[in-house]
Design a protein around this motif. Structure first.
Motif, PDB file in Angstrom:
ATOM      1  N   UNK A  44       0.807  -1.221   0.000  1.00 18.15           N
ATOM      2  CA  UNK A  44       0.000   0.000   0.000  1.00 18.15           C
ATOM      3  C   UNK A  44       0.841   1.272   0.000  1.00 18.15           C
ATOM      4  N   UNK A  45       2.019   1.237   0.581  1.00 19.47           N
ATOM      5  CA  UNK A  45       2.828   2.443   0.690  1.00 19.47           C
ATOM      6  C   UNK A  45       3.809   2.609  -0.468  1.00 19.47           C
ATOM      7  N   UNK A  46       4.224   1.504  -1.099  1.00 22.12           N
ATOM      8  CA  UNK A  46       5.254   1.619  -2.124  1.00 22.12           C
ATOM      9  C   UNK A  46       4.816   1.052  -3.474  1.00 22.12           C
ATOM     10  N   UNK A  47       4.400  -0.193  -3.505  1.00 22.25           N
ATOM     11  CA  UNK A  47       4.168  -0.862  -4.785  1.00 22.25           C
ATOM     12  C   UNK A  47       2.971  -0.273  -5.526  1.00 22.25           C
ATOM     13  N   UNK A  48       1.821  -0.164  -4.873  1.00 25.44           N
ATOM     14  CA  UNK A  48       0.623   0.348  -5.553  1.00 25.44           C
ATOM     15  C   UNK A  48       0.809   1.787  -6.040  1.00 25.44           C
ATOM     16  N   UNK A  52       0.728   2.906 -10.017  1.00 22.00           N
ATOM     17  CA  UNK A  52      -0.185   3.955 -10.481  1.00 22.00           C
ATOM     18  C   UNK A  52       0.568   5.116 -11.130  1.00 22.00           C
ATOM     19  N   UNK A  53       1.683   5.509 -10.544  1.00 20.91           N
ATOM     20  CA  UNK A  53       2.481   6.597 -11.104  1.00 20.91           C
ATOM     21  C   UNK A  53       3.034   6.216 -12.474  1.00 20.91           C
ATOM     22  N   UNK A  54       3.563   5.015 -12.597  1.00 18.50           N
ATOM     23  CA  UNK A  54       4.098   4.569 -13.880  1.00 18.50           C
ATOM     24  C   UNK A  54       2.983   4.491 -14.914  1.00 18.50           C
ATOM     25  N   UNK A  55       1.817   3.974 -14.530  1.00 17.61           N
ATOM     26  CA  UNK A  55       0.681   3.917 -15.447  1.00 17.61           C
ATOM     27  C   UNK A  55       0.244   5.295 -15.898  1.00 17.61           C
ATOM     28  N   UNK A  56       0.224   6.244 -14.983  1.00  9.21           N
ATOM     29  CA  UNK A  56      -0.154   7.613 -15.315  1.00  9.21           C
ATOM     30  C   UNK A  56       0.836   8.232 -16.295  1.00  9.21           C
ATOM     31  N   UNK A  57       2.139   8.027 -16.032  1.00 11.45           N
ATOM     32  CA  UNK A  57       3.173   8.562 -16.925  1.00 11.45           C
ATOM     33  C   UNK A  57       3.056   7.926 -18.313  1.00 11.45           C
ATOM     34  N   UNK A  66      -1.736  -3.055 -24.966  1.00  4.74           N
ATOM     35  CA  UNK A  66      -0.864  -4.209 -24.723  1.00  4.74           C
ATOM     36  C   UNK A  66       0.463  -3.858 -24.055  1.00  4.74           C
ATOM     37  N   UNK A  67       1.000  -2.696 -24.347  1.00  7.47           N
ATOM     38  CA  UNK A  67       2.289  -2.329 -23.754  1.00  7.47           C
ATOM     39  C   UNK A  67       2.132  -2.142 -22.251  1.00  7.47           C
ATOM     40  N   UNK A  68       1.083  -1.487 -21.834  1.00  9.45           N
ATOM     41  CA  UNK A  68       0.856  -1.320 -20.395  1.00  9.45           C
ATOM     42  C   UNK A  68       0.626  -2.664 -19.730  1.00  9.45           C
ATOM     43  N   UNK A  74       5.385  -7.931 -16.626  1.00  6.53           N
ATOM     44  CA  UNK A  74       6.825  -7.944 -16.381  1.00  6.53           C
ATOM     45  C   UNK A  74       7.137  -7.533 -14.938  1.00  6.53           C
ATOM     46  N   UNK A  75       6.401  -6.564 -14.434  1.00  2.84           N
ATOM     47  CA  UNK A  75       6.595  -6.157 -13.041  1.00  2.84           C
ATOM     48  C   UNK A  75       6.229  -7.262 -12.075  1.00  2.84           C
TER      49      UNK A  75
END
Length: 142
Positions: A44-48, A52-57, A66-68, A74-75
């Motif tokens: 909850x503090x780091x991974x999520x 979300x930040x990477x998805x937003x970027x 498909x890339x997302x 991969x993650x």
């Protein structure tokens, strides 16, 4: 409720009761509870927030579909393989980790990349046959 939902609910209850039964047999219950609590806090503090930040970027950068999905897979593969990848040296017992995990991790990431490329190529081929949008149909001469 339909039958499938009831069956899934029953399976979840059975598996949960097995988990509770196994948890009651643990000698160091406090240690397990601390580990589980730490896993929740880490998620909850780091991974999520990081996902979300990477998805937003990525969305802001125009990366979709498909890339997302491939990056998410991969993650997850990396998260599962991380303890083995970060373990220094060879284990004292060769039967504990008998496979070449770094190589297999890279092969799995390569397979994800290959499937993603195939999906993108298949979607690219299909784009030429798309129906015109309603706006294009409305503005076309009759």
């Amino acid at each position: 409720m339909n039958v499938a939902r009831l069956l899934l609910c029953a399976a979840g209850l059975v598996l949960s009761s097995v988990g509770v039964h196994l948890l009651l047999d643990v000698r160091d219950l406090a240690g397990v509870l601390v580990w589980l609590g730490g896993a929740v806090v880490l998620h909850d503090a780091l991974i999520a927030p990081l996902v979300l930040l990477i998805g937003w970027v990525l969305v802001r950068g125009g990366v979709r579909g498909p890339v997302r999905g491939a990056l998410l897979v991969a993650g997850a593969l990396t998260a599962v393989a991380l303890p083995v990848l970060l373990r220094p040296g060879r284990p004292p017992n060769s039967s504990v980790l008998p496979l070449d995990y770094p190589r297999n991790w890279l092969l799995a990431l390569g397979a994800v990349a290959a499937v993603t490329a195939l999906v993108r190529a298949a979607r690219g081929i299909g784009r030429g046959r798309r129906r015109p949008s309603r706006r294009a149909l409305r503005n076309s001469p009759r």
